[in-house]
Design a protein around this motif. Structure first.
Motif, PDB file in Angstrom:
ATOM      1  N   THR A 155       7.262 -34.323  19.039  1.00 16.34           N
ATOM      2  CA  THR A 155       7.779 -34.755  19.924  1.00 16.34           C
ATOM      3  C   THR A 155       9.436 -33.441  20.577  1.00 16.34           C
ATOM      4  O   THR A 155       9.898 -33.777  21.164  1.00 16.34           O
ATOM      5  CB  THR A 155       8.977 -35.507  19.444  1.00 16.34           C
ATOM      6  OG1 THR A 155       9.061 -34.991  18.393  1.00 16.34           O
ATOM      7  CG2 THR A 155       7.993 -36.642  19.353  1.00 16.34           C
ATOM      8  N   ALA A 156       9.303 -32.614  19.609  1.00 12.98           N
ATOM      9  CA  ALA A 156       9.985 -31.518  19.220  1.00 12.98           C
ATOM     10  C   ALA A 156       9.934 -30.626  20.370  1.00 12.98           C
ATOM     11  O   ALA A 156      10.511 -29.807  21.721  1.00 12.98           O
ATOM     12  CB  ALA A 156      10.462 -30.291  18.612  1.00 12.98           C
ATOM     13  N   ILE A 157       8.594 -30.261  20.536  1.00 15.82           N
ATOM     14  CA  ILE A 157       7.651 -29.168  21.935  1.00 15.82           C
ATOM     15  C   ILE A 157       7.680 -30.085  22.688  1.00 15.82           C
ATOM     16  O   ILE A 157       7.801 -29.388  23.922  1.00 15.82           O
ATOM     17  CB  ILE A 157       5.392 -29.123  20.651  1.00 15.82           C
ATOM     18  CG1 ILE A 157       6.324 -28.181  19.484  1.00 15.82           C
ATOM     19  CG2 ILE A 157       5.847 -28.958  22.400  1.00 15.82           C
ATOM     20  CD1 ILE A 157       5.255 -28.076  18.709  1.00 15.82           C
ATOM     21  N   ILE A 158       7.452 -31.899  23.143  1.00 23.01           N
ATOM     22  CA  ILE A 158       7.491 -32.047  23.845  1.00 23.01           C
ATOM     23  C   ILE A 158       9.161 -31.709  25.256  1.00 23.01           C
ATOM     24  O   ILE A 158       9.410 -31.764  25.945  1.00 23.01           O
ATOM     25  CB  ILE A 158       7.147 -33.664  23.881  1.00 23.01           C
ATOM     26  CG1 ILE A 158       5.581 -34.130  23.137  1.00 23.01           C
ATOM     27  CG2 ILE A 158       7.753 -34.159  25.047  1.00 23.01           C
ATOM     28  CD1 ILE A 158       4.751 -34.817  23.039  1.00 23.01           C
ATOM     29  N   GLY A 159      10.020 -32.328  24.073  1.00 24.71           N
ATOM     30  CA  GLY A 159      10.975 -32.021  24.398  1.00 24.71           C
ATOM     31  C   GLY A 159      11.498 -30.510  25.040  1.00 24.71           C
ATOM     32  O   GLY A 159      11.836 -30.245  26.042  1.00 24.71           O
ATOM     33  N   ILE A 201       2.180 -27.961  30.575  1.00 27.63           N
ATOM     34  CA  ILE A 201       1.925 -29.666  31.766  1.00 27.63           C
ATOM     35  C   ILE A 201       0.884 -29.638  30.628  1.00 27.63           C
ATOM     36  O   ILE A 201       0.911 -31.085  30.236  1.00 27.63           O
ATOM     37  CB  ILE A 201       1.228 -29.858  33.484  1.00 27.63           C
ATOM     38  CG1 ILE A 201       2.708 -30.064  33.819  1.00 27.63           C
ATOM     39  CG2 ILE A 201       1.175 -30.994  33.554  1.00 27.63           C
ATOM     40  CD1 ILE A 201       3.020 -30.025  35.755  1.00 27.63           C
ATOM     41  N   SER A 202      -0.099 -28.992  31.293  1.00 22.97           N
ATOM     42  CA  SER A 202      -1.362 -29.436  29.321  1.00 22.97           C
ATOM     43  C   SER A 202      -0.911 -29.241  28.429  1.00 22.97           C
ATOM     44  O   SER A 202      -0.967 -30.401  27.707  1.00 22.97           O
ATOM     45  CB  SER A 202      -2.226 -28.345  29.502  1.00 22.97           C
ATOM     46  OG  SER A 202      -2.846 -28.511  31.111  1.00 22.97           O
ATOM     47  N   VAL A 203       0.002 -28.755  27.763  1.00 18.14           N
ATOM     48  CA  VAL A 203       0.947 -28.385  26.637  1.00 18.14           C
ATOM     49  C   VAL A 203       1.067 -29.802  25.931  1.00 18.14           C
ATOM     50  O   VAL A 203       0.738 -30.173  24.747  1.00 18.14           O
ATOM     51  CB  VAL A 203       1.551 -27.065  26.195  1.00 18.14           C
ATOM     52  CG1 VAL A 203       1.851 -27.433  24.579  1.00 18.14           C
ATOM     53  CG2 VAL A 203       0.688 -25.769  26.147  1.00 18.14           C
ATOM     54  N   ILE A 204       2.007 -29.951  26.805  1.00 18.97           N
ATOM     55  CA  ILE A 204       2.831 -31.052  26.472  1.00 18.97           C
ATOM     56  C   ILE A 204       1.667 -32.722  26.498  1.00 18.97           C
ATOM     57  O   ILE A 204       1.796 -34.200  25.774  1.00 18.97           O
ATOM     58  CB  ILE A 204       4.065 -31.832  27.982  1.00 18.97           C
ATOM     59  CG1 ILE A 204       5.078 -30.402  28.297  1.00 18.97           C
ATOM     60  CG2 ILE A 204       4.172 -33.168  27.223  1.00 18.97           C
ATOM     61  CD1 ILE A 204       5.779 -30.742  29.635  1.00 18.97           C
ATOM     62  N   LEU A 205       0.857 -33.094  27.138  1.00 18.28           N
ATOM     63  CA  LEU A 205       0.185 -33.852  27.250  1.00 18.28           C
ATOM     64  C   LEU A 205      -1.181 -33.984  25.804  1.00 18.28           C
ATOM     65  O   LEU A 205      -0.981 -34.428  25.794  1.00 18.28           O
ATOM     66  CB  LEU A 205      -1.044 -33.504  28.486  1.00 18.28           C
ATOM     67  CG  LEU A 205      -0.671 -33.970  30.102  1.00 18.28           C
ATOM     68  CD1 LEU A 205      -1.495 -33.844  30.816  1.00 18.28           C
ATOM     69  CD2 LEU A 205       0.616 -35.497  29.817  1.00 18.28           C
TER      70      LEU A 205
END
Length: 361
Positions: free
Chosen positions: A245-249, A204-208
């Motif tokens: 965006t690839a990491i987020i996805g 979660i923290s990584v995505i943010l």
């Protein structure tokens, strides 16, 4: 890859223009990695269960974690597959920054894989010793950072940016640049690893944070926006948005299964590679200080371990019931899901604070 293919669609010029639209590629990159991650995770969970690639629980950890013993680990492989596939298809393969990011991610993933494999084979929670892990990370980081410094052609890419004093231009020599880059990458990669102790908390923290890095990459890679925010223009950084965006996805797809109660863990192969990605992207867009704010949760986790070790070694006193600090709150009686949610909220607030600082200074 899609950009290379589009160049050969000369008879379909309008279609190729549509395909190479930056905004479209950023959105599709996220969706592609998300769908791949969502689709392949169940198969990997089954495969890992058959091979008994299960989480090895710390013997001195919270007793509540014993129930996680048979949950598959090394789920970072899923994140890597979905992320790299999306990046290779939707990004500009001629962008040099892309290869710096992918290279360090793959090598850090290899370190994480060895660490996870040792844990599973030896059936203990230690894996690689800290000294061996740091040694391997040091070698890789120094090589990657040195290659970037030597091959860099943009003077602004070596500028150290201080929020509120962005008009002051500080250009780093090789030694200073190497030290700052080394400390940032090793700190964030190992801090993500430390934070990956509760279901969904690290990802979660990584995505943010990566979302924040995507915005910063877009700003520094655009002449008009970089001027508006008084940041140095870096012509290659805009393409880093596709990577982000690839990491987020892939992270969102993994979170689908990693949220409490988790059915798979990312392992060191996931946490170290994701941490290295955050670190190298931060270095490339020259926003080390803002990362310390955005990554406040990771900073808190790593500091809690340092404080605990220091006071216990020299004072024989434990500041926290257990470190990292999320275990302290567990032993205080807070439910795991509450800790994860609240740390996520704090990460979101820190992201908003960072973006506010970017605007006002």
């Amino acid at each position: 890859m899609i950009l290379i293919l589009a160049k050969y669609l000369k008879f379909y010029f309008q279609i190729s223009n549509f395909l190479i639209s930056f905004t479209l590629r950023a959105i599709i990159s996220l969706l592609t990695s998300f769908i791949i991650s969502l689709c392949i995770t169940p198969y990997f969970i089954t495969f890992f269960q058959k091979k008994n690639f299960s989480q090895v629980i710390r013997l001195d950890g919270p007793k509540s974690h014993l129930k996680k013993k048979n949950i598959p680990t090394m789920g970072g492989i899923i994140i890597l597959i979905s992320f790299i596939t999306s990046v290779l298809f939707w990004s500009d393969l001629y962008n040099p920054y892309l290869w710096y990011v992918l290279t360090i991610i793959l090598f850090y993933a290899l370190i994480g894989f060895i660490d996870d494999f040792y844990k599973i084979i030896l059936d203990n929670s230690i894996g690689l010793t800290i000294s061996k892990k740091i040694f391997l990370q040091t070698i890789i980081t120094i090589i990657i950072v040195t290659l970037f410094y030597v091959n860099n052609t943009e003077k602004s890419a070596l500028q150290f940016i201080i929020p509120f004093f962005k008009h002051i231009k500080i250009y780093l020599n090789f030694i200073t640049y190497l030290i700052i880059s080394y400390l940032i990458i090793l700190w964030i990669s190992n801090s993500v690893n430390l934070t990956d102790g509760l279901d969904g908390m690290a990802i979660i923290s990584v995505i943010l944070i990566v979302f924040g890095l995507a915005l910063l990459s877009y700003i520094t890679g655009d002449i008009q926006y970089s001027k508006y925010f008084n940041l140095p223009y870096l012509k290659y950084t805009k393409e880093l948005v596709i990577i982000c965006t690839a990491i987020i996805g892939s992270g969102l797809g993994f979170l689908w299964f990693n949220t409490y109660p988790a059915t798979i863990f990312m392992g060191d192969i996931g946490s170290l590679s994701l941490g290295s990605a955050i670190g190298i992207i931060t270095i490339l867009i020259r926003q080390e200080i803002l990362l310390l704010i955005m990554g406040g949760i990771f900073l808190l986790e790593s500091l809690s371990v340092i404080i605990q070790v220091f006071f216990y070694k020299y004072k024989k006193y434990r500041v926290f019931l257990m470190a990292p600090i999320h275990h302290h709150f567990e032993l205080k009686g807070y439910p795991e899901s509450h800790i994860v949610a609240r740390f996520g909220i704090i990460s979101l607030i820190l992201l908003l604070i960072t973006l506010s600082i970017l605007k006002v200074c």
